[in-house]
Design a protein around this motif. Structure first.
Motif, PDB file in Angstrom:
ATOM      1  N   GLU A  42      97.800  29.518  21.760  1.00  0.00           N
ATOM      2  CA  GLU A  42      97.334  30.859  21.426  1.00  0.00           C
ATOM      3  C   GLU A  42      98.295  31.913  21.955  1.00  0.00           C
ATOM      4  N   SER A  43      98.281  33.052  21.294  1.00  0.00           N
ATOM      5  CA  SER A  43      99.046  34.208  21.748  1.00  0.00           C
ATOM      6  C   SER A  43      98.373  35.468  21.227  1.00  0.00           C
ATOM      7  N   PHE A  72      86.814  30.023  20.066  1.00  0.00           N
ATOM      8  CA  PHE A  72      85.757  30.124  21.057  1.00  0.00           C
ATOM      9  C   PHE A  72      86.218  31.104  22.122  1.00  0.00           C
ATOM     10  N   ARG A  73      85.283  31.552  22.934  1.00  0.00           N
ATOM     11  CA  ARG A  73      85.656  32.407  24.053  1.00  0.00           C
ATOM     12  C   ARG A  73      84.782  32.102  25.251  1.00  0.00           C
ATOM     13  N   GLN A  74      85.324  32.379  26.425  1.00  0.00           N
ATOM     14  CA  GLN A  74      84.561  32.204  27.647  1.00  0.00           C
ATOM     15  C   GLN A  74      84.653  33.473  28.464  1.00  0.00           C
ATOM     16  N   CYS A  98      91.578  28.559  20.720  1.00  0.00           N
ATOM     17  CA  CYS A  98      91.386  27.990  19.393  1.00  0.00           C
ATOM     18  C   CYS A  98      91.157  26.492  19.530  1.00  0.00           C
ATOM     19  N   ALA A  99      90.473  25.944  18.553  1.00  0.00           N
ATOM     20  CA  ALA A  99      90.111  24.534  18.573  1.00  0.00           C
ATOM     21  C   ALA A  99      90.235  23.949  17.176  1.00  0.00           C
ATOM     22  N   ALA A 100      90.495  22.652  17.121  1.00  0.00           N
ATOM     23  CA  ALA A 100      90.681  21.974  15.841  1.00  0.00           C
ATOM     24  C   ALA A 100      89.808  20.727  15.775  1.00  0.00           C
ATOM     25  N   GLN A 153      95.295  26.378  25.272  1.00  0.00           N
ATOM     26  CA  GLN A 153      95.128  26.762  26.676  1.00  0.00           C
ATOM     27  C   GLN A 153      94.336  28.051  26.841  1.00  0.00           C
ATOM     28  N   GLY A 154      94.314  28.848  25.800  1.00  0.00           N
ATOM     29  CA  GLY A 154      93.549  30.092  25.857  1.00  0.00           C
ATOM     30  C   GLY A 154      94.432  31.303  26.121  1.00  0.00           C
TER      31      GLY A 154
END
Length: 128
Positions: A6-7, A37-39, A96-98, A120-121
């Motif tokens: 991610e960036s 997703f987010r945390q 992001c996730a796949a 990694q976020g």
């Protein structure tokens, strides 16, 4: 195997906009269902948005509907999250996730545990 990076994160004032990018490795990117997703700080990870492999289907969390847009460019192996009218409560680490499986089955797409690969976020901070 898919690697995600991610960036685009950063600090922005409330009401502002930001676009996140997720670069994916691999030659079969278009076959992967992708999601963001987010945390938030001190909270559990939560679903934000998802998109099918061909980009024809999308889903959003109620909290971001109408403000965020997920998209993908399969030619570039990229997924994007355009965020607008940002609020302080949008502050979080965005990942992001796949998934190699179809995910628009009930609420599967909202379950982080069903995704195969994660980035990694990137931190997004919205100041009031």
């Amino acid at each position: 195997q898919v690697q995600l990076a991610e960036s685009g994160g950063g600090m922005v004032q409330a009401g502002g906009s930001l676009t996140l990018s997720c670069a994916a490795s691999g030659h079969t990117f278009s076959t992967y269902f992708m999601a963001w997703f987010r945390q938030p700080p001190g909270k559990e990870r939560e679903f934000v948005a998802a998109i099918t492999g061909n980009g024809g289907g999308t889903r959003y969390a109620d909290s971001v509907k109408g403000r965020f847009t997920i998209s993908r460019d399969n030619a570039k192996n990229m997924v994007y999250l355009q965020m607008s009218i940002l609020k302080p409560e949008d502050t979080a680490v965005y990942s992001c996730a796949a998934s190699s499986r179809p995910m628009f089955i009930g609420n599967w797409y909202q379950a982080g545990g069903r995704y195969d690969y994660w980035g990694q976020g990137t931190q997004v901070t919205v100041s009031s």
